[in-house]
Design an enzyme around this catalytic site. Structure first.
Site, PDB file in Angstrom:
ATOM      1  N   VAL A  25       0.803  -1.225   0.000  1.00  0.00           N
ATOM      2  CA  VAL A  25       0.000   0.000   0.000  1.00  0.00           C
ATOM      3  C   VAL A  25       0.838   1.279   0.000  1.00  0.00           C
ATOM      4  CG1 VAL A  25      -2.030  -1.022   1.098  1.00  0.00           C
ATOM      5  CG2 VAL A  25      -0.209  -0.037   2.522  1.00  0.00           C
ATOM      6  N   TYR A  26       2.129   1.188   0.294  1.00  0.00           N
ATOM      7  CA  TYR A  26       2.948   2.396   0.309  1.00  0.00           C
ATOM      8  C   TYR A  26       3.030   2.977  -1.111  1.00  0.00           C
ATOM      9  CZ  TYR A  26       4.601   0.798   4.920  1.00  0.00           C
ATOM     10  OH  TYR A  26       4.685   0.366   6.223  1.00  0.00           O
TER      11      TYR A  26
END
Length: 207
Positions: free
Chosen positions: A60-61
C-alpha cells in the site's frame, strides 16, 4: 552492525531495519517522503554499506511504488538481503482487492513479487487483522505460499495479543507455518506493547 535471529527462525537480520514508506509518492504516503529513484538509491546504498540487510516495505505504500523503487535499488544485491513486504490494505476500487482472504493474499503476493523484481519474499507480513476473513483461511493461504517457495517466513503487524495467540494456536494445530515476527507500534509515548504483546512474543519466541 549487530545481527540477531528473527524469532526462533534461522534467519539473521540486522538489529536496525530500513523502512521504505518514504519511497515513491501517492496519496496519503506523499506526506511521509515522496522520494524518487535517485534519492532512494542513495539511501539504500548508505544502509547496505552500514551493514543493514533488512528492508521493509508494503504494497500500500504509494500504491505499490515503494516496492518498485526498493526492488530497483537492491536488484544487484538482492540475494544478500532480507526483504519484507505486507498485505492487507486496499489496492484498488475493486470490491475484493482488500483484506486477508485467500484470493486477495495470493493476488497481492504475485503483484508484490512482480514489483519487487524477485521470485521470493523473505518475510511476508499481514499488515493488520481482518475481522471479516476467518483466520483459518488467511493462515492456510499464507502456508500455501511458503510451500510454493514464493514466501520464506511469515509475520504479522498491528495485532492484539489475543489475535496473535489465536493465530499461533491455529497454525500449530494444522501444522502450518507460523508467524515468526510481530511489527508493532512502539514509541516513548505508545508503550502498551509492553503489557501483553512483548511478554507474548518472549514466551512464544517471536521476533
Amino acid at each position: 552492525m549487530q545481527y540477531r535471529q528473527l524469532g526462533k527462525s534461522g534467519l539473521l537480520v540486522s538489529e536496525l531495519s530500513f523502512g521504505t514508506m518514504s519511497y515513491g509518492a501517492g496519496g496519503y504516503w506523499e506526506v511521509v517522503g515522496g522520494l524518487n529513484i535517485s534519492e532512494a538509491q542513495r539511501l539504500t546504498d548508505i544502509a547496505i554499506d552500514s551493514g543493514i540487510n533488512f528492508f521493509d516495505t508494503a504494497d500500500v505504500y504509494s500504491h505499490g511504488r515503494s516496492e518498485e523503487i526498493l526492488g530497483e535499488t537492491v536488484k544487484d544485491k538482492r540475494h544478500q538481503l532480507v526483504l519484507a513486504t505486507k498485505v492487507r490494505g486496499r489496492m484498488s476500487k475493486e470490491i475484493n482487492d482488500v483484506g486477508l482472504s485467500r484470493g486477495h493474499i495470493i493476488k497481492s503476493c504475485e503483484e508484490s513479487l512482480r514489483r519487487l523484481g524477485t521470485d521470493y519474499i523473505d518475510l511476508y507480513v499481514v499488515h493488520s487483522f481482518d475481522f471479516i476473513t476467518p483466520l483459518e483461511e488467511t493462515l492456510s493461504a499464507l502456508n500455501c505460499l511458503v510451500q510454493q517457495g514464493k514466501v520464506r517466513y511469515l509475520g504479522c503487524s498491528n495485532f492484539f495479543a489475543w489475535q496473535l495467540m489465536k493465530a499461533l494456536a491455529i497454525s500449530d494445530r494444522h501444522h502450518w507455518e507460523k508467524f515468526v515476527s510481530l511489527q508493532a507500534h512502539y514509541s516513548l509515548i505508545t508503550r502498551d506493547v509492553e503489557y501483553e504483546l512483548a511478554p507474548l512474543c518472549e514466551d512464544q519466541g517471536l521476533g
